[in-house]
Design an enzyme around this catalytic site. Sequence first.
Site, PDB file in Angstrom:
ATOM      1  N   ALA A 108      33.935  35.056  37.805  1.00  0.00           N
ATOM      2  CA  ALA A 108      34.633  34.240  36.822  1.00  0.00           C
ATOM      3  C   ALA A 108      35.601  35.109  36.029  1.00  0.00           C
ATOM      4  O   ALA A 108      35.422  36.322  35.943  1.00  0.00           O
ATOM      5  CB  ALA A 108      33.610  33.622  35.881  1.00  0.00           C
ATOM      6  N   GLY A 150      30.483  34.727  40.214  1.00  0.00           N
ATOM      7  CA  GLY A 150      30.938  33.442  40.752  1.00  0.00           C
ATOM      8  C   GLY A 150      31.617  33.593  42.110  1.00  0.00           C
ATOM      9  O   GLY A 150      31.597  32.665  42.925  1.00  0.00           O
TER      10      GLY A 150
HETATM   11  C1  3H9 Z   1      30.543  35.247  36.584  1.00  0.00           C
HETATM   12  O1  3H9 Z   1      31.126  35.285  37.611  1.00  0.00           O
HETATM   13  C2  3H9 Z   1      29.693  34.129  36.138  1.00  0.00           C
HETATM   14  C3  3H9 Z   1      29.484  33.048  37.158  1.00  0.00           C
HETATM   15  O2  3H9 Z   1      28.166  33.052  37.653  1.00  0.00           O
HETATM   16  C4  3H9 Z   1      29.740  31.772  36.420  1.00  0.00           C
HETATM   17  C5  3H9 Z   1      29.760  30.613  37.252  1.00  0.00           C
HETATM   18  C6  3H9 Z   1      31.063  30.388  37.896  1.00  0.00           C
HETATM   19  N1  3H9 Z   1      37.507  38.722  34.520  1.00  0.00           N
HETATM   20  O3  3H9 Z   1      37.315  47.296  36.537  1.00  0.00           O
HETATM   21  P1  3H9 Z   1      38.752  47.509  36.838  1.00  0.00           P
HETATM   22  C7  3H9 Z   1      40.148  43.100  35.037  1.00  0.00           C
HETATM   23  S1  3H9 Z   1      30.584  36.532  35.485  1.00  0.00           S
HETATM   24  C8  3H9 Z   1      38.648  39.113  33.939  1.00  0.00           C
HETATM   25  O4  3H9 Z   1      39.474  48.521  36.049  1.00  0.00           O
HETATM   26  P2  3H9 Z   1      38.099  48.477  39.473  1.00  0.00           P
HETATM   27  C9  3H9 Z   1      39.871  44.320  34.190  1.00  0.00           C
HETATM   28  O5  3H9 Z   1      39.762  43.989  32.839  1.00  0.00           O
HETATM   29  C10 3H9 Z   1      31.637  37.726  36.255  1.00  0.00           C
HETATM   30  N2  3H9 Z   1      39.220  40.300  34.152  1.00  0.00           N
HETATM   31  O6  3H9 Z   1      39.020  47.761  38.390  1.00  0.00           O
HETATM   32  C11 3H9 Z   1      41.080  45.170  34.508  1.00  0.00           C
HETATM   33  O7  3H9 Z   1      42.149  44.655  33.759  1.00  0.00           O
HETATM   34  P3  3H9 Z   1      43.219  45.628  33.112  1.00  0.00           P
HETATM   35  C12 3H9 Z   1      30.892  38.532  37.253  1.00  0.00           C
HETATM   36  C13 3H9 Z   1      38.617  41.139  34.989  1.00  0.00           C
HETATM   37  O8  3H9 Z   1      38.875  48.485  40.702  1.00  0.00           O
HETATM   38  C14 3H9 Z   1      41.352  44.869  35.972  1.00  0.00           C
HETATM   39  O9  3H9 Z   1      40.715  43.625  36.220  1.00  0.00           O
HETATM   40  N3  3H9 Z   1      31.726  39.562  37.758  1.00  0.00           N
HETATM   41  C15 3H9 Z   1      37.419  40.805  35.627  1.00  0.00           C
HETATM   42  O10 3H9 Z   1      37.533  49.736  38.931  1.00  0.00           O
HETATM   43  C16 3H9 Z   1      40.826  45.906  36.918  1.00  0.00           C
HETATM   44  O11 3H9 Z   1      39.438  46.087  36.651  1.00  0.00           O
HETATM   45  C17 3H9 Z   1      31.730  40.820  37.276  1.00  0.00           C
HETATM   46  O12 3H9 Z   1      30.991  41.142  36.378  1.00  0.00           O
HETATM   47  C18 3H9 Z   1      36.870  39.535  35.379  1.00  0.00           C
HETATM   48  N4  3H9 Z   1      35.725  39.119  35.980  1.00  0.00           N
HETATM   49  O13 3H9 Z   1      36.832  47.519  39.643  1.00  0.00           O
HETATM   50  C19 3H9 Z   1      32.672  41.790  37.918  1.00  0.00           C
HETATM   51  N5  3H9 Z   1      37.027  41.848  36.406  1.00  0.00           N
HETATM   52  O14 3H9 Z   1      43.887  46.288  34.252  1.00  0.00           O
HETATM   53  C20 3H9 Z   1      33.471  42.521  36.885  1.00  0.00           C
HETATM   54  C21 3H9 Z   1      37.966  42.785  36.268  1.00  0.00           C
HETATM   55  O15 3H9 Z   1      44.069  44.710  32.314  1.00  0.00           O
HETATM   56  N6  3H9 Z   1      34.473  43.385  37.447  1.00  0.00           N
HETATM   57  N7  3H9 Z   1      38.923  42.367  35.408  1.00  0.00           N
HETATM   58  O16 3H9 Z   1      42.400  46.573  32.269  1.00  0.00           O
HETATM   59  C22 3H9 Z   1      34.193  44.575  38.045  1.00  0.00           C
HETATM   60  O17 3H9 Z   1      33.051  44.932  38.228  1.00  0.00           O
HETATM   61  C23 3H9 Z   1      35.325  45.452  38.460  1.00  0.00           C
HETATM   62  O18 3H9 Z   1      36.461  45.043  37.720  1.00  0.00           O
HETATM   63  C24 3H9 Z   1      35.679  45.428  39.963  1.00  0.00           C
HETATM   64  C25 3H9 Z   1      36.993  46.247  40.175  1.00  0.00           C
HETATM   65  C26 3H9 Z   1      34.545  46.078  40.745  1.00  0.00           C
HETATM   66  C27 3H9 Z   1      35.904  44.031  40.429  1.00  0.00           C
END
Ligand code: 3H9
Length: 692
Positions: free
Chosen positions: A69, A108
Amino acid sequence: MSQDRAQTSPVRIDREQDGAFVVIDNPPVNATSLEVRAGLLDAVTTLGANNEIAAIVLIGAGKTFIAGADIREFGRPLRDPQVPELIAAIEQCGKPVIAAIAGPALGGGFEIALGCDARVATADAVVGLPEVTLGIIPGAGGTQRVPRLTGIVKAIELIASGRRLKAAEAKALGLLDEVVTGDLRAAATRHARALAGRKRRISELPVPAEPEEAIARATEEAMKGARGRTAVKEAIEAVRDATRMPFAEAAEKERATFQRLRQSEEAAALRYLFFAEREAVRVEGIGEAASRPIASVGVVGAGTMGAAIAVCFLDASLPVVLIERDPESLDRGVERVRSVYRRMVQSGRMAPHDMERRLAQLTPSLSVPALSGADLVIEAVFEDMGVKQGMFRELDRVMKQGAIIASNTSYLDIDVLAGVTGRPTDVLGLHFFSPANVMRLLEIVRGKATAPDVLATALGVARTIRKLPVVARVAEGFIGNRIFFAYRIQCELMLEEGAYPEDVDAAMTAFGLAMGPFAVNDLSGLDISWHTRKRLAATRDPKARYPVVLDRLCEMGRYGQKTGAGWYRYPEGARRCLTDPDVHALIDKSAAEKGIARHSFSAEQIQWRALATMVNEAALLLAEGIAARPSDVDLVLVNGYGFPAQKGGPLFWASRRPRNQVTAALDALAAATGHGFRRGNVEAVLDQVAQL
Ligand code: 3H9
């Protein structure tokens, strides 16, 4: 899909013969923002109704399937369509829908994949439900579909920890159907053909039967690290619902819990920290500076800290030269490194050949010139300016041009250290936290002269060794120890006024800190605080209140756990703090000598006084430019000092309290501290704390 929509939507359709690829293209991580949800729903519905299409493949553009999400939407009411509606459409679609996963499929994003009829992934795929790390539970059927594939026991472990799985493990658990090495699109097409129109809805599968004792054990295990974290308990309950009620009912209950938790303070705090971590690496003044290559590292000093720092680099497959003055200390240092790995092998967390591979990268040496080829050297010798300056001079003589010299000092002035070298631009602080191979925080201290590319390199190094970097400027104690110092002194003042160490420790652990200040002090050694106080004695304002009990304890040889006594007693090496009547008597006596009438403190009074101190000191160091932003301070306290993450850090916590209560606590703190108290502009700082 209408023409307008197709042009603006982050979801597009690529037709290929009788199949269709639905491509999610929402950089940077393909989060399911409103537009993505709407685009996907539209695509699945449209293609489902198209008789020319036999199967649909969902695939991410770029290096991510779907990261989950869009977390930024969670602080506001969520707009329709929502993910459960999309998954319902996928399940209702008359033809197979395949998830083709490259890179992360999380939260999600993974739930959408689980809603599909098959999951085909590349070897670099990472899947998981990390929702609890954001203070929520999966909200689109994850807690119900995972156990139908893995069983309840495994599902509890995965969902309550939020652990991310590599493709191979996910395949072994049945969460992925196929892991491919070649072209993902071609593999997904093959998989779709093999299904020959069949639907394979996970929601229709039974939950595998497992013994109740195994489920109870998994629950107990998962709850171990969950103190104060509501989401973990709720996630376990949601998974267990899979055997207690039909799929639809359990999924609806899961959704309601997700919606409730999404709006909790815990979830807001964890979202704030998520973005704070990403913000922390945006450092003013670096510009486009390119990192210097770091292919080999030196560590000077093989004590507890130096050895653990060496482990950090060996873990990242970097060769390390470890230096000590004499053979005995060097042997002890190597043994420290070895014992870290031995423990991991014994507990099954590391294969013996991995241990040997890492140790083969370690070169112990008694000669500082052995560091002549290192790209980066971290000095971790005794915390004394003279000793460190001597070492810096020596390093400057032997190290090659362009190599970086870092100090692991936790208090001392980096500019003074840089000043004894002929290359102050190549010097900075890298302050690790003990145990360095476990703690995530790394304070990067930029000196006045530190070059932008040196700073950029340090941030890159932090990423390589999987640390969380926070950049600080030079000040006594930088960010963390400066706040911690002020906090501990204030806790000692409370002792004079009426509390005892166990009252303060109990109040702070009840608030959620991992340990109280006096138990921490006993663990790390009172002599270290004493040493610092003696160093600072000459610059102390003689009229300011100064708590003397710690000095008295040290004069008695009570240095904490290592001497069997400090603020508490530890008979025969016991680790549990035992209240000591002698310490009570010492506290009473020192209060009487100062003419202080002691009064009782409630836990709440102690907490407010201690937290107001942290917040006030944070405001002061922000005003001085020591920390760049409030969220950096919170990251330091949460990741280096045991502040509960679910409270977001002292500034986030305070920003959520009624402002007049915060002001009143600061007034009370100022009055209690008396002469010399400096008040920061806390209110202005709290206004800057982002609320997501
Ligand atoms: C969910 O899904 C709930 C569901 O069950 C609900 C029902 C539908 N949203 O980490 P990075 C941005 S809860 C918004 O530096 P990497 C981040 O801020 C969600 N923004 O890159 C950054 O922005 P900026 C469950 C997001 O390559 C940019 O993307 N999911 C989100 O080191 C790059 O991020 C998670 O918890 C987001 N969800 O790692 C996953 N994610 O450049 C969370 C990232 O402006 N994300 N951004 O600073 C991660 O673990 C890592 O970002 C990922 C990439 C592994 C994907």
